[in-house]
Design an enzyme around this catalytic site. Structure first.
Site, short mmCIF file in Angstrom:
data_model
loop_
_atom_site.label_atom_id
_atom_site.label_comp_id
_atom_site.label_asym_id
_atom_site.label_seq_id
_atom_site.Cartn_x
_atom_site.Cartn_y
_atom_site.Cartn_z
N ALA A 73 2.02 3.09 2.41
CA ALA A 73 3.12 3.09 3.38
C ALA A 73 4.28 2.24 2.88
CB ALA A 73 2.62 2.57 4.73
N SER B 79 -5.25 1.77 0.57
CA SER B 79 -4.73 2.98 -0.07
C SER B 79 -5.42 3.25 -1.41
CB SER B 79 -3.22 2.87 -0.30
OG SER B 79 -2.55 2.70 0.92
N ALA B 80 -5.68 2.17 -2.16
CA ALA B 80 -6.26 2.36 -3.49
C ALA B 80 -7.73 2.74 -3.41
CB ALA B 80 -6.11 1.08 -4.31
N GLN C 91 -11.00 7.82 -0.79
CA GLN C 91 -11.81 8.70 -1.64
C GLN C 91 -11.53 10.17 -1.37
OE1 GLN C 91 -15.89 7.63 -0.89
NE2 GLN C 91 -15.78 5.78 -2.13
N GLY C 92 -11.33 10.50 -0.10
CA GLY C 92 -11.22 11.92 0.28
C GLY C 92 -9.93 12.52 -0.24
N GLY C 93 -8.83 12.17 0.41
CA GLY C 93 -7.55 12.70 -0.04
C GLY C 93 -6.55 12.78 1.08
N ARG D 109 -8.95 9.08 14.63
CA ARG D 109 -8.19 9.69 13.54
C ARG D 109 -8.93 10.88 12.95
NH1 ARG D 109 -8.23 8.13 7.46
NH2 ARG D 109 -10.32 7.57 8.07
N GLU E 130 -13.29 18.48 5.45
CA GLU E 130 -13.81 17.22 5.99
C GLU E 130 -14.05 17.38 7.49
OE1 GLU E 130 -11.79 13.64 4.87
OE2 GLU E 130 -12.04 14.03 2.74
N SER F 108 -4.54 9.79 7.46
CA SER F 108 -3.85 8.50 7.36
C SER F 108 -3.06 8.34 6.07
CB SER F 108 -4.83 7.34 7.52
OG SER F 108 -6.01 7.60 6.83
N HIS G 120 -13.52 0.94 9.69
CA HIS G 120 -12.94 1.70 8.58
C HIS G 120 -11.43 1.92 8.75
CE1 HIS G 120 -12.88 4.65 5.37
NE2 HIS G 120 -12.42 5.59 6.19
N HIS H 174 -16.77 4.17 10.26
CA HIS H 174 -17.20 5.25 9.36
C HIS H 174 -18.73 5.28 9.36
CE1 HIS H 174 -17.54 7.96 6.03
NE2 HIS H 174 -16.24 8.11 5.99
N ARG I 2 -16.19 11.72 13.77
CA ARG I 2 -16.74 10.49 13.19
C ARG I 2 -17.43 9.59 14.20
NH1 ARG I 2 -12.58 8.63 8.52
NH2 ARG I 2 -13.35 10.24 7.12
N GLY J 118 0.83 -1.20 0.00
CA GLY J 118 0.00 0.00 0.00
C GLY J 118 0.87 1.25 0.00
C1 LIG Z 1 -12.81 3.13 1.53
C2 LIG Z 1 -11.69 3.86 2.23
C3 LIG Z 1 -11.53 5.23 2.06
C4 LIG Z 1 -10.49 5.91 2.70
N1 LIG Z 1 -10.32 7.24 2.47
C5 LIG Z 1 -9.26 7.88 3.02
C6 LIG Z 1 -8.98 9.23 2.71
O1 LIG Z 1 -9.68 9.86 1.93
N2 LIG Z 1 -7.90 9.81 3.29
C7 LIG Z 1 -7.09 9.14 4.16
O2 LIG Z 1 -6.12 9.73 4.65
N3 LIG Z 1 -7.33 7.86 4.46
C8 LIG Z 1 -8.38 7.21 3.90
N4 LIG Z 1 -8.60 5.90 4.20
C9 LIG Z 1 -7.63 5.19 5.04
C10 LIG Z 1 -6.36 4.95 4.24
O3 LIG Z 1 -6.71 4.53 2.93
C11 LIG Z 1 -5.49 3.89 4.87
O4 LIG Z 1 -5.35 4.13 6.23
C12 LIG Z 1 -4.10 3.90 4.25
O5 LIG Z 1 -4.21 3.80 2.87
C13 LIG Z 1 -3.28 2.76 4.81
O6 LIG Z 1 -2.15 2.58 4.01
P1 LIG Z 1 -1.22 1.32 4.31
O7 LIG Z 1 -0.17 1.33 3.27
O8 LIG Z 1 -0.82 1.34 5.73
O9 LIG Z 1 -2.20 0.06 4.16
P2 LIG Z 1 -2.88 -0.56 2.85
O10 LIG Z 1 -2.98 0.42 1.76
O11 LIG Z 1 -4.13 -1.21 3.29
O12 LIG Z 1 -1.83 -1.65 2.40
C14 LIG Z 1 -1.58 -2.79 3.20
C15 LIG Z 1 -0.79 -3.78 2.36
O13 LIG Z 1 -0.38 -4.90 3.17
C16 LIG Z 1 -0.71 -6.10 2.51
N5 LIG Z 1 -0.81 -7.19 3.49
C17 LIG Z 1 -1.73 -7.40 4.46
N6 LIG Z 1 -1.46 -8.54 5.12
C18 LIG Z 1 -0.35 -9.06 4.57
C19 LIG Z 1 0.44 -10.23 4.79
N7 LIG Z 1 0.14 -11.12 5.75
N8 LIG Z 1 1.53 -10.46 4.01
C20 LIG Z 1 1.87 -9.57 3.05
N9 LIG Z 1 1.18 -8.43 2.79
C21 LIG Z 1 0.08 -8.20 3.54
C22 LIG Z 1 -2.01 -5.75 1.79
O14 LIG Z 1 -2.37 -6.67 0.81
C23 LIG Z 1 -1.63 -4.38 1.23
O15 LIG Z 1 -0.81 -4.52 0.10
C24 LIG Z 1 -9.63 5.21 3.57
C25 LIG Z 1 -9.79 3.84 3.75
C26 LIG Z 1 -10.81 3.16 3.09
C27 LIG Z 1 -10.97 1.69 3.30
#
Ligand SMILES: Cc1cc2nc3c(=O)[nH]c(=O)nc-3n(C[C@H](O)[C@H](O)[C@H](O)COP(=O)(O)OP(=O)(O)OC[C@H]3O[C@@H](n4cnc5c(N)ncnc54)[C@H](O)[C@@H]3O)c2cc1C
Length: 499
Positions: free
Chosen positions: A14, A41-42, A45-47, A368, A112, A373, A333, A229, A274, A12
């Protein structure tokens, strides 16, 4: 195998920010699905929240972040985050993230909930996450220092006798296990929404990184704090599509079946924190009044152009949000709690780093602030990648941790239903005790797959916190304690520590 640089688990925002910033160190990124899939992350919606407008300042962003976090925000970590807001958005833009701009070419920002001013940089209305992550994926694919293992999963951590993390066991397609020794393992495994029956996150996100870190002896911070959420679209789809908060920022209102406002008719009433809005939605549904987001007047015909993702999700379910209020429910969420880490990703175990949603750096406290995030994932991802790349390889004997397997599907479905019912928007001792008994029963039958371990961490900490604060609401302890405390867990130890 021996690898000379960071081993990053998770593809994702991070994980990929860390991978890019670790250059020139060689990096392996492990992702259970092709990049852009199975990552929150994908779906964002907000930003990205950052002090970008001329009236704004990092100190104001910090103040809002601390107010939302209900007494548990780590001031230093939040200051680092908000100070790095503009630079982080500019870095993402430099990689090709196509943020919306105004006529003068500045970032357009929107409002927001719980932000004192408009400060969320968006892409194409509600397409921020996919557009930002796509830009990073393109850079990762082009980077010669990064190897991506798709369809691969973390199954165990490798440590030495001192507890230092020395590598990980990765499962490849067909069940082939590869032991990778590396100077640094970075957990970027995202949240735990997939533990709940009602969730807006990919179901594959089950707190696995947190569970394996805990099993290795790392400290876990405040796992009871889950953000629900208030406007998940309730059309029988799992996971539930999200109706972004920006819709309420544009004036859409929460109503019941009879058209009564759920939070009163004052301007901005629906943009309260929220947890407050989620409880109002939960209460209206529990009382049989139903809960709906009415965007007919505020957004109306602009829906397809301003909020294309939400519009498409509604239309797919046969519901036209230009003419019909959208049925909504509160859904898991975001996970504020997780692996205790600092802004550079350092955890309590040497050699182990955690970043993004699986980490708890203290920037979100008990709740949060919207759109903080993605900022955290990118800003602290960059810092963590640089820090992890500085680690030198260590020699000596290692111990491979127990290789974990999955909870069978039927048991996982039972767990998800119980988590939403008993560790959801409204919790009490009776429900949480019932949930822990179920986890005991499932553990007796299936051992300790990471999903069960993660669920137990959330449930035990929620039972131990006898107050309501931020995302954690106990109907049997509705008051907020005067002195905020953190929950800190290590193997077999649960402590509360002053904030
Ligand atoms: C619908 C929705 C809308 C959102 N809108 C916003 C927004 O507008 N603004 C905002 O700031 N935040 C938003 N958030 C929150 C934000 O998207 C997430 O907090 C952020 O993207 C997290 O990033 P990440 O890289 O930590 O995790 P993720 O993007 O979830 O990535 C985690 C990765 O770890 C992998 N993984 C998991 N378990 C394992 C394993 N055992 N072995 C190997 N890989 C693994 C997953 O497959 C994925 O590739 C939203 C979340 C959702 C669900």
């Amino acid at each position: 195998m021996h690898h000379d640089g960071p081993l990053i688990i998770g593809g994702g925002l991070a994980g990929l920010s860390a991978a890019l910033s670790a250059a020139p160190a060689p990096v392996i990124v492990v992702s259970p699905a092709p990049l852009l899939q199975a990552a929150s992350s994908a779906w964002a919606q907000g930003g990205v929240a950052a002090a970008l407008s001329k009236d704004d300042a990092p100190a104001l962003h910090l103040k809002d972040t601390e107010a939302a976090g209900a007494g548990l925000v780590d001031h230093h970590a939040a200051e680092v985050l908000t100070d790095e807001g503009r630079a982080t958005v500019e870095w993402l833009a430099s990689l090709g993230a196509p943020f919306d701009r105004d006529a003068a070419g500045e970032f357009s920002v929107s409002l927001e909930a719980a932000h004192s001013m408009a400060r969320v940089a968006r892409v194409g209305g509600d397409g921020a996450g996919r557009a930002i992550l796509s830009a990073l994926v393109a850079s990762v694919r082009a980077a010669s220092h990064i190897t991506v293992w798709e369809d691969a999963r973390l199954r165990a951590l490798i440590q030495d006798g001192t507890g230092r993390v020395r590598g990980a066991v990765i499962e490849h397609p067909g069940g082939r296990m590869v032991e990778v020794l590396a100077p640094a393992v970075v957990l970027a495994t995202g949240g735990a929404g997939g533990l709940f029956g009602a969730t807006t996150t990919p179901v594959a996100l089950k707190g696995e990184g947190m569970a394996l870190a805990w099993a290795a002896g790392a400290e876990i911070l405040d796992p009871e704090f889950v953000q629900f959420h208030p406007t998940a679209i309730d059309v029988g789809v799992d996971p539930m599509p999200l109706a972004t908060e920006a819709l309420r920022g544009e004036g859409a209102r929460l109503i019941d079946r009879d058209g009564r406002f759920l939070l009163g008719d004052a301007d901005g009433a629906d943009l309260k924190a929220r947890d407050v809005v989620a409880r109002a939605v939960h209460a209206a549904r529990a009382a049989g009044r139903g809960a709906f987001l009415d965007a007919r007047t505020a957004v109306g015909d602009h829906f397809p152009t301003e909020f294309p993702a939400v519009f498409a999700a509604c239309m797919q379910a046969g519901l036209d949000p230009r003419v019909t209020p959208i049925p909504v429910a509160a859904a898991a969420h975001y996970h504020m709690g997780g692996i205790a880490a600092d802004p550079d990703g350092r955890t309590s175990l040497e050699g182990l780093y955690a970043v993004g949603e699986c980490a708890a750096t203290g920037v979100h406290g008990a709740n949060r602030l919207a759109s903080n995030s993605l900022l955290e994932a990118a800003a602290f991802g960059r810092r963590t990648g640089r820090e992890a790349a500085r680690q030198a390889a260590v020699k000596g004997p290692v111990v491979v941790g127990a290789v974990v397997s999955d909870l069978p599907q039927a048991a996982h479905a039972e767990l998800r239903a119980a988590m939403s019912a008993d560790a959801g928007v409204v919790r009490d001792a009776i429900g949480l005790t019932r949930l822990i008994a179920l986890i005991d029963r499932l553990e007796a039958a299936h051992g300790a797959p990471p999903a069960l371990v993660a669920a137990r961490l959330i449930a035990e900490a929620a039972l131990a916190r006898r107050e309501s604060r931020g995302g954690h609401y106990r109907s049997d302890y509705p008051g907020t304690a005067t002195t905020p405390v953190h929950t800190r867990l290590r193997r077999d130890i649960l402590q509360t520590v002053a904030a």
